[in-house]
Each structure stands twice: as structure tokens, then as C-alpha cells.
Design a protein around this motif. Structure first.
Motif, PDB file in Angstrom:
ATOM      1  N   UNK A  34       0.857  -1.190   0.000  1.00 39.97           N
ATOM      2  CA  UNK A  34       0.000   0.000   0.000  1.00 39.97           C
ATOM      3  C   UNK A  34       0.892   1.239   0.000  1.00 39.97           C
ATOM      4  N   UNK A  35       0.745   2.089  -1.028  1.00 33.91           N
ATOM      5  CA  UNK A  35       1.637   3.242  -1.158  1.00 33.91           C
ATOM      6  C   UNK A  35       0.982   4.546  -0.711  1.00 33.91           C
ATOM      7  N   UNK A  36      -0.362   4.586  -0.717  1.00 36.87           N
ATOM      8  CA  UNK A  36      -1.009   5.826  -0.297  1.00 36.87           C
ATOM      9  C   UNK A  36      -2.437   5.545   0.175  1.00 36.87           C
ATOM     10  N   UNK A  37      -2.905   6.377   1.089  1.00 40.56           N
ATOM     11  CA  UNK A  37      -4.261   6.247   1.635  1.00 40.56           C
ATOM     12  C   UNK A  37      -4.907   7.631   1.695  1.00 40.56           C
ATOM     13  N   UNK A  38      -6.148   7.714   1.237  1.00 36.65           N
ATOM     14  CA  UNK A  38      -6.951   8.919   1.451  1.00 36.65           C
ATOM     15  C   UNK A  38      -8.212   8.520   2.203  1.00 36.65           C
ATOM     16  N   UNK A  39      -8.679   9.415   3.051  1.00 34.22           N
ATOM     17  CA  UNK A  39      -9.929   9.157   3.771  1.00 34.22           C
ATOM     18  C   UNK A  39     -10.820  10.386   3.646  1.00 34.22           C
ATOM     19  N   UNK A  40     -12.053  10.170   3.277  1.00 34.37           N
ATOM     20  CA  UNK A  40     -13.015  11.281   3.272  1.00 34.37           C
ATOM     21  C   UNK A  40     -14.311  10.811   3.920  1.00 34.37           C
ATOM     22  N   UNK A  41     -15.153  11.776   4.237  1.00 33.64           N
ATOM     23  CA  UNK A  41     -16.424  11.439   4.873  1.00 33.64           C
ATOM     24  C   UNK A  41     -17.573  11.829   3.950  1.00 33.64           C
ATOM     25  N   UNK A  42     -18.588  10.974   3.969  1.00 36.43           N
ATOM     26  CA  UNK A  42     -19.819  11.283   3.245  1.00 36.43           C
ATOM     27  C   UNK A  42     -20.942  11.491   4.268  1.00 36.43           C
ATOM     28  N   UNK A  43     -21.566  12.651   4.202  1.00 43.48           N
ATOM     29  CA  UNK A  43     -22.728  12.920   5.049  1.00 43.48           C
ATOM     30  C   UNK A  43     -23.970  12.917   4.165  1.00 43.48           C
ATOM     31  N   UNK A  44     -25.006  12.238   4.616  1.00 45.32           N
ATOM     32  CA  UNK A  44     -26.301  12.324   3.928  1.00 45.32           C
ATOM     33  C   UNK A  44     -27.274  13.034   4.856  1.00 45.32           C
ATOM     34  N   UNK A  45     -27.842  14.116   4.353  1.00 44.08           N
ATOM     35  CA  UNK A  45     -28.793  14.886   5.156  1.00 44.08           C
ATOM     36  C   UNK A  45     -30.168  14.822   4.519  1.00 44.08           C
ATOM     37  N   UNK A  46     -31.175  14.493   5.299  1.00 41.55           N
ATOM     38  CA  UNK A  46     -32.564  14.607   4.858  1.00 41.55           C
ATOM     39  C   UNK A  46     -33.120  15.898   5.436  1.00 41.55           C
ATOM     40  N   UNK A  47     -33.615  16.767   4.565  1.00 42.85           N
ATOM     41  CA  UNK A  47     -34.073  18.086   5.005  1.00 42.85           C
ATOM     42  C   UNK A  47     -35.480  18.345   4.480  1.00 42.85           C
ATOM     43  N   UNK A  48     -36.341  18.768   5.381  1.00 42.17           N
ATOM     44  CA  UNK A  48     -37.742  19.076   5.030  1.00 42.17           C
ATOM     45  C   UNK A  48     -37.829  20.343   4.179  1.00 42.17           C
ATOM     46  N   UNK A  49     -38.924  20.473   3.446  1.00 43.25           N
ATOM     47  CA  UNK A  49     -39.199  21.705   2.716  1.00 43.25           C
ATOM     48  C   UNK A  49     -38.799  21.614   1.262  1.00 43.25           C
ATOM     49  N   UNK A  50     -38.890  22.768   0.580  1.00 38.13           N
ATOM     50  CA  UNK A  50     -38.602  22.803  -0.858  1.00 38.13           C
ATOM     51  C   UNK A  50     -37.124  22.531  -1.092  1.00 38.13           C
ATOM     52  N   UNK A  51     -36.834  21.998  -2.272  1.00 33.34           N
ATOM     53  CA  UNK A  51     -35.449  21.686  -2.657  1.00 33.34           C
ATOM     54  C   UNK A  51     -34.553  22.934  -2.548  1.00 33.34           C
ATOM     55  N   UNK A  52     -35.090  24.058  -2.958  1.00 36.02           N
ATOM     56  CA  UNK A  52     -34.300  25.292  -3.009  1.00 36.02           C
ATOM     57  C   UNK A  52     -33.890  25.748  -1.608  1.00 36.02           C
ATOM     58  N   UNK A  53     -34.848  25.794  -0.714  1.00 36.50           N
ATOM     59  CA  UNK A  53     -34.559  26.226   0.666  1.00 36.50           C
ATOM     60  C   UNK A  53     -33.676  25.180   1.354  1.00 36.50           C
ATOM     61  N   UNK A  54     -33.982  23.897   1.108  1.00 35.96           N
ATOM     62  CA  UNK A  54     -33.215  22.822   1.743  1.00 35.96           C
ATOM     63  C   UNK A  54     -31.757  22.857   1.296  1.00 35.96           C
ATOM     64  N   UNK A  55     -31.524  23.202   0.024  1.00 38.31           N
ATOM     65  CA  UNK A  55     -30.130  23.242  -0.456  1.00 38.31           C
ATOM     66  C   UNK A  55     -29.351  24.363   0.216  1.00 38.31           C
ATOM     67  N   UNK A  56     -30.018  25.479   0.457  1.00 38.65           N
ATOM     68  CA  UNK A  56     -29.375  26.589   1.173  1.00 38.65           C
ATOM     69  C   UNK A  56     -28.984  26.120   2.587  1.00 38.65           C
ATOM     70  N   UNK A  57     -29.898  25.408   3.227  1.00 41.31           N
ATOM     71  CA  UNK A  57     -29.621  24.864   4.561  1.00 41.31           C
ATOM     72  C   UNK A  57     -28.451  23.874   4.507  1.00 41.31           C
ATOM     73  N   UNK A  58     -28.454  22.996   3.503  1.00 40.38           N
ATOM     74  CA  UNK A  58     -27.386  21.995   3.363  1.00 40.38           C
ATOM     75  C   UNK A  58     -26.018  22.676   3.210  1.00 40.38           C
ATOM     76  N   UNK A  59     -25.988  23.768   2.425  1.00 45.37           N
ATOM     77  CA  UNK A  59     -24.712  24.488   2.241  1.00 45.37           C
ATOM     78  C   UNK A  59     -24.243  25.135   3.545  1.00 45.37           C
TER      79      UNK A  59
END
Lengths: 78, 78
Positions: A34-59
Motif C-alpha cells: 500500500x503506497x497511499x491512503x486517502x480518507x473522506x467522509x460522506x454525510x447524507x442529510x434529509x431536510x424538510x421543505x422545498x429543494x431550493x430552501x433545503x439546499x441553502x440549509x445543506x450548504x
């Protein structure tokens, strides 16, 4: 309800302590190929309301809570 | 050299303490519209040698080091 999948990574050039530790331990355990390792995280958020408002919240959550903008970056995968 | 992208998740029905903490803190901070949070980890391993041998190594590392098979599951994304 909208679902957002957000990947958080360390910025280029910033050492990720988790990845460093995994790589060191793999070497100690005999995984010499093994020559290299990367680690990242994935978050999944479920957010109520319209897609547009929810995306602002997600950001806002991604910037303020899920990542440290000084050393990390995030991208919303969808 | 081969690169493997491995996702590690908690098994269905097993509580992920990180996700529970993030959701609780989002509520405390006023993000009331967030109804659910999942967190998973992505590991990228660069492994020397042929793809076939490297994939065997990646599977062994995923099972023994990157995940706890009792409570977690992994999948090699590619």
C-alpha cells in the motif's frame, strides 16, 4: 423532503491525520504494497421543505458544521 | 499500481454514534428541518502490483482494518 450527499475532504497539501494513521498501521501490519491512503467522509442529510430552501440549509450546515473551511473542503454530490 | 475506493457504512439497524451526534447538534443549533443524518467513510487505497493481487489485498484490509464486520459493512466502489 430533499436528500443531500456531501463529501468532505482535507484540502490539497493539508495532512489528514486519519489517513496518515491508517497508512502507518498498514505498514506495521505488513501491508507493504500500500503506497497511499486517502480518507473522506460522506454525510447524507434529509431536510424538510422545498429543494431550493433545503439546499441553502445543506450548504450552511456543510460550511459551518460538517467541515472546517480552513483545512477542509466539501462538495454536494447530489 | 491500482486504486480502490472503499465505502464503509454501519449495518442497517446499528446506530452510528457520529450520525446521532451530528443530528442532535444540528437540532441544538436550530436546524430543525433536518430529519435524518447518515455518515459513512470513503477510503482510497493505492496498492502496488497487479490488479488481481491488489484487489485481494484491498479486500483483506477492508475486512480486517477499515471496518468492524460485526457492526459495519464495506463495498469496493471501484
Amino acid at each position: 423532503m430533499a436528500r443531500f450527499r456531501i463529501e468532505v475532504n482535507y484540502r490539497k497539501g493539508v495532512e489528514n491525520p486519519e489517513a496518515v494513521t491508517v497508512l502507518r498501521n498498514l505498514k506495521i501490519l505488513g501491508f507493504e504494497d500500500v503506497t497511499d491512503v486517502h480518507v473522506s467522509r460522506i454525510f447524507e442529510l434529509d431536510i424538510k421543505g422545498s429543494r431550493e430552501v433545503a439546499e441553502k440549509t445543506a450548504r450552511e450546515i456543510s460550511e459551518r458544521i460538517l467541515s472546517n473551511p480552513v483545512i477542509q473542503e466539501y462538495r454536494i454530490l447530489g
